[in-house]
Scaffold this motif. Sequence first.
Motif, PDB file in Angstrom:
ATOM      1  N   ASN A 246      14.081  17.559  11.856  1.00  0.00           N
ATOM      2  CA  ASN A 246      13.727  18.967  11.642  1.00  0.00           C
ATOM      3  C   ASN A 246      13.168  19.125  10.226  1.00  0.00           C
ATOM      4  OD1 ASN A 246      13.555  21.782  11.440  1.00  0.00           O
ATOM      5  ND2 ASN A 246      15.418  22.088  12.656  1.00  0.00           N
ATOM      6  N   PRO A 247      11.875  18.858  10.043  1.00  0.00           N
ATOM      7  CA  PRO A 247      11.307  18.901   8.690  1.00  0.00           C
ATOM      8  C   PRO A 247      11.331  20.292   8.063  1.00  0.00           C
ATOM      9  CG  PRO A 247       9.587  18.632  10.342  1.00  0.00           C
ATOM     10  CD  PRO A 247      10.892  18.451  11.045  1.00  0.00           C
ATOM     11  N   VAL A 248      11.246  21.336   8.884  1.00  0.00           N
ATOM     12  CA  VAL A 248      11.287  22.699   8.356  1.00  0.00           C
ATOM     13  C   VAL A 248      12.646  22.980   7.721  1.00  0.00           C
ATOM     14  CG1 VAL A 248      11.138  25.160   8.936  1.00  0.00           C
ATOM     15  CG2 VAL A 248       9.573  23.519  10.010  1.00  0.00           C
ATOM     16  N   ALA A 249      13.722  22.614   8.428  1.00  0.00           N
ATOM     17  CA  ALA A 249      15.070  22.789   7.881  1.00  0.00           C
ATOM     18  C   ALA A 249      15.275  21.913   6.660  1.00  0.00           C
ATOM     19  CB  ALA A 249      16.112  22.465   8.951  1.00  0.00           C
ATOM     20  N   ALA A 250      14.726  20.682   6.697  1.00  0.00           N
ATOM     21  CA  ALA A 250      14.864  19.787   5.548  1.00  0.00           C
ATOM     22  C   ALA A 250      14.189  20.375   4.316  1.00  0.00           C
ATOM     23  CB  ALA A 250      14.267  18.415   5.877  1.00  0.00           C
ATOM     24  N   GLU A 251      12.999  20.927   4.498  1.00  0.00           N
ATOM     25  CA  GLU A 251      12.294  21.522   3.364  1.00  0.00           C
ATOM     26  C   GLU A 251      13.040  22.740   2.823  1.00  0.00           C
ATOM     27  OE1 GLU A 251       7.689  22.572   2.369  1.00  0.00           O
ATOM     28  OE2 GLU A 251       8.605  23.642   4.044  1.00  0.00           O
ATOM     29  N   SER A 252      13.635  23.509   3.724  1.00  0.00           N
ATOM     30  CA  SER A 252      14.382  24.687   3.281  1.00  0.00           C
ATOM     31  C   SER A 252      15.596  24.303   2.432  1.00  0.00           C
ATOM     32  CB  SER A 252      14.842  25.503   4.497  1.00  0.00           C
ATOM     33  OG  SER A 252      15.854  24.817   5.214  1.00  0.00           O
ATOM     34  N   LEU A 253      16.056  23.053   2.550  1.00  0.00           N
ATOM     35  CA  LEU A 253      17.182  22.563   1.760  1.00  0.00           C
ATOM     36  C   LEU A 253      16.724  21.767   0.536  1.00  0.00           C
ATOM     37  CD1 LEU A 253      19.507  21.450   4.683  1.00  0.00           C
ATOM     38  CD2 LEU A 253      19.831  23.418   3.185  1.00  0.00           C
ATOM     39  N   GLY A 254      15.428  21.814   0.252  1.00  0.00           N
ATOM     40  CA  GLY A 254      14.922  21.195  -0.970  1.00  0.00           C
ATOM     41  C   GLY A 254      14.358  19.801  -0.827  1.00  0.00           C
ATOM     42  N   VAL A 255      14.210  19.278   0.387  1.00  0.00           N
ATOM     43  CA  VAL A 255      13.678  17.931   0.595  1.00  0.00           C
ATOM     44  C   VAL A 255      12.155  17.968   0.541  1.00  0.00           C
ATOM     45  CG1 VAL A 255      13.507  16.001   2.204  1.00  0.00           C
ATOM     46  CG2 VAL A 255      15.659  17.247   1.986  1.00  0.00           C
ATOM     47  N   ASN A 256      11.566  17.061  -0.211  1.00  0.00           N
ATOM     48  CA  ASN A 256      10.107  16.926  -0.266  1.00  0.00           C
ATOM     49  C   ASN A 256       9.665  16.116   0.953  1.00  0.00           C
ATOM     50  OD1 ASN A 256       7.416  16.298  -0.814  1.00  0.00           O
ATOM     51  ND2 ASN A 256       7.769  16.157  -3.016  1.00  0.00           N
ATOM     52  N   VAL A 257       9.337  16.804   2.026  1.00  0.00           N
ATOM     53  CA  VAL A 257       9.067  16.152   3.315  1.00  0.00           C
ATOM     54  C   VAL A 257       7.878  15.217   3.214  1.00  0.00           C
ATOM     55  CG1 VAL A 257       8.454  16.542   5.726  1.00  0.00           C
ATOM     56  CG2 VAL A 257      10.094  18.048   4.597  1.00  0.00           C
ATOM     57  N   TYR A 258       6.807  15.645   2.562  1.00  0.00           N
ATOM     58  CA  TYR A 258       5.617  14.791   2.442  1.00  0.00           C
ATOM     59  C   TYR A 258       5.963  13.470   1.752  1.00  0.00           C
ATOM     60  CZ  TYR A 258       1.951  18.022   4.000  1.00  0.00           C
ATOM     61  OH  TYR A 258       1.127  18.818   4.755  1.00  0.00           O
ATOM     62  N   LYS A 259       6.755  13.548   0.683  1.00  0.00           N
ATOM     63  CA  LYS A 259       7.111  12.332  -0.061  1.00  0.00           C
ATOM     64  C   LYS A 259       7.854  11.344   0.833  1.00  0.00           C
ATOM     65  CE  LYS A 259      10.682  12.047  -2.883  1.00  0.00           C
ATOM     66  NZ  LYS A 259      11.592  12.224  -4.046  1.00  0.00           N
ATOM     67  N   TYR A 260       8.811  11.834   1.585  1.00  0.00           N
ATOM     68  CA  TYR A 260       9.607  10.929   2.414  1.00  0.00           C
ATOM     69  C   TYR A 260       8.804  10.373   3.579  1.00  0.00           C
ATOM     70  CZ  TYR A 260      13.822  11.836  -0.215  1.00  0.00           C
ATOM     71  OH  TYR A 260      14.740  11.883  -1.228  1.00  0.00           O
ATOM     72  N   LYS A 261       7.888  11.163   4.127  1.00  0.00           N
ATOM     73  CA  LYS A 261       7.017  10.650   5.193  1.00  0.00           C
ATOM     74  C   LYS A 261       6.114   9.555   4.646  1.00  0.00           C
ATOM     75  CE  LYS A 261       6.852  14.661   8.311  1.00  0.00           C
ATOM     76  NZ  LYS A 261       7.100  13.983   9.595  1.00  0.00           N
ATOM     77  N   TYR A 262       5.563   9.765   3.462  1.00  0.00           N
ATOM     78  CA  TYR A 262       4.706   8.750   2.851  1.00  0.00           C
ATOM     79  C   TYR A 262       5.494   7.463   2.604  1.00  0.00           C
ATOM     80  CZ  TYR A 262       0.115  10.794   1.891  1.00  0.00           C
ATOM     81  OH  TYR A 262      -1.161  11.271   2.020  1.00  0.00           O
ATOM     82  N   ILE A 263       6.680   7.591   2.027  1.00  0.00           N
ATOM     83  CA  ILE A 263       7.501   6.405   1.751  1.00  0.00           C
ATOM     84  C   ILE A 263       7.796   5.649   3.041  1.00  0.00           C
ATOM     85  CG2 ILE A 263       9.789   5.633   1.005  1.00  0.00           C
ATOM     86  CD1 ILE A 263       9.763   7.902  -1.051  1.00  0.00           C
ATOM     87  N   ALA A 264       8.188   6.380   4.083  1.00  0.00           N
ATOM     88  CA  ALA A 264       8.565   5.746   5.352  1.00  0.00           C
ATOM     89  C   ALA A 264       7.396   5.002   5.975  1.00  0.00           C
ATOM     90  CB  ALA A 264       9.089   6.804   6.318  1.00  0.00           C
ATOM     91  N   VAL A 265       6.211   5.603   5.962  1.00  0.00           N
ATOM     92  CA  VAL A 265       5.062   4.971   6.620  1.00  0.00           C
ATOM     93  C   VAL A 265       4.549   3.791   5.805  1.00  0.00           C
ATOM     94  CG1 VAL A 265       2.755   5.357   7.555  1.00  0.00           C
ATOM     95  CG2 VAL A 265       4.461   7.160   7.725  1.00  0.00           C
ATOM     96  N   ILE A 266       4.608   3.871   4.480  1.00  0.00           N
ATOM     97  CA  ILE A 266       4.206   2.730   3.655  1.00  0.00           C
ATOM     98  C   ILE A 266       5.174   1.564   3.847  1.00  0.00           C
ATOM     99  CG2 ILE A 266       3.942   1.917   1.279  1.00  0.00           C
ATOM    100  CD1 ILE A 266       2.898   4.732   0.584  1.00  0.00           C
ATOM    101  N   VAL A 267       6.479   1.848   3.859  1.00  0.00           N
ATOM    102  CA  VAL A 267       7.469   0.796   4.143  1.00  0.00           C
ATOM    103  C   VAL A 267       7.244   0.222   5.536  1.00  0.00           C
ATOM    104  CG1 VAL A 267       9.920   0.337   4.512  1.00  0.00           C
ATOM    105  CG2 VAL A 267       9.200   1.725   2.565  1.00  0.00           C
ATOM    106  N   SER A 268       6.921   1.094   6.490  1.00  0.00           N
ATOM    107  CA  SER A 268       6.634   0.656   7.856  1.00  0.00           C
ATOM    108  C   SER A 268       5.488  -0.349   7.874  1.00  0.00           C
ATOM    109  CB  SER A 268       6.287   1.872   8.723  1.00  0.00           C
ATOM    110  OG  SER A 268       5.839   1.483   9.997  1.00  0.00           O
TER     111      SER A 268
END
Length: 421
Positions: A246-268
Amino acid sequence: MSESTSTVSMAGTAPKKTGRRRLSLPVILLIIAGGLALFSLVRIISGANDLTSVGQVSGALQLAVPIGLAGLGGLWAERAGVINIGLEGMMILGTWFGAWAGYQWGPWTGVLLGVVGGALGGLLHAVMTVTFKVNHIVSGVAITILASGLTRYMSNFTFAETEGGSSKQSPRIDAIERITVPGLSDWLGDLQGKHWFFVSDLAGVLGGLMTNLSLLTVVALLLVPGTWWVLWRTGFGLRLRSCGENPVAAESLGVNVYKYKYIAVIVSGGLAGLGGAFLAIITGIYQEGQTGGRGYIGLAAMIFGNWMPGGMALGAGLFGFTDSLKLRGGAVNVHAMLLLLAILLLIAVVWMLYRKKYVQAAISAVFSALLFTWYALTDELPSQFVDAAPYVATLLVLAVSAQRLRMPKANGRPYFKGQGK
């Protein structure tokens, strides 16, 4: 709100029970022992003594590692909500960069550059899907096509200009060190050669894990529990997985969703590139088309494992074992697998009757009878079926496991920054 505070908040609100019973360690070990006993029974009946030999298990492990690394890469991306069909292309980049660096500066440098090559493919996929909202499937297919054409083009003015290379293959690459447990490995090999029920099969499995094992294989195996620990036991992993649920809920709690998606796909991409480098360096040479669809099979292993590292490793092991059957014993070993499938279907019939699923039980009984008949009336299988066995196993596993799958809820859905504010 800070990310550390959001981690505590999400951990506090997460449900403690999922409704699915977790298997305890004794139960898992009992299931493994039962499966090994079934293999032993099939080996004795069919006479395919190489089915669980040290060489068979060692070969299966070597074939399973690149599939498992690709599956592990897919798991990282999809847990963050990005479908990575481009695993095959990232593996292709890993094979080329790994070989290019490996024959010049040594195999471990090749491993490092293979990871970098795959990570670059992952970065491209992240830019296209996360930033520009390109359809994930379209982006992944495009990366695979691009990687295939790019490596062919680069080979023309690198490998083709080098002694021992050509436009379709690299010069020879030095081997990575291999280890064997002295004494114990020989003892297990002797015990396996006696062909005793269960004991010899267990010795064959353990011997395959201790004989002629590449150090790169050890590194790859350690990445499975390492991924589990990072994604399920750290605040970083919790935030990353929240982006896939739930990226919307994650962002509402202060998570930088774009950053974590980028990290995950680069590690992938890096993990898929490592799988490609493994292929080139273990075989000692890069060849065009070397990946052979293993990126897609890795994706299937990840789905079979229900987006969990342990299940993914089991799926990769299954596909690696099926692939190795045709290399050792060929038609004889694959023929023995018909008997194994028939027995497994018979067990499934009993279970379905217990669950009062009479239609499914009847269908399974029919297929079990057909497989028993096929096994009884033949001595070996056609070579075409032997070659197709890994892909047939992929389809069968996905068909059987499709009923219990649960992908991350936001997997593949476009996300726009600011939705959670």
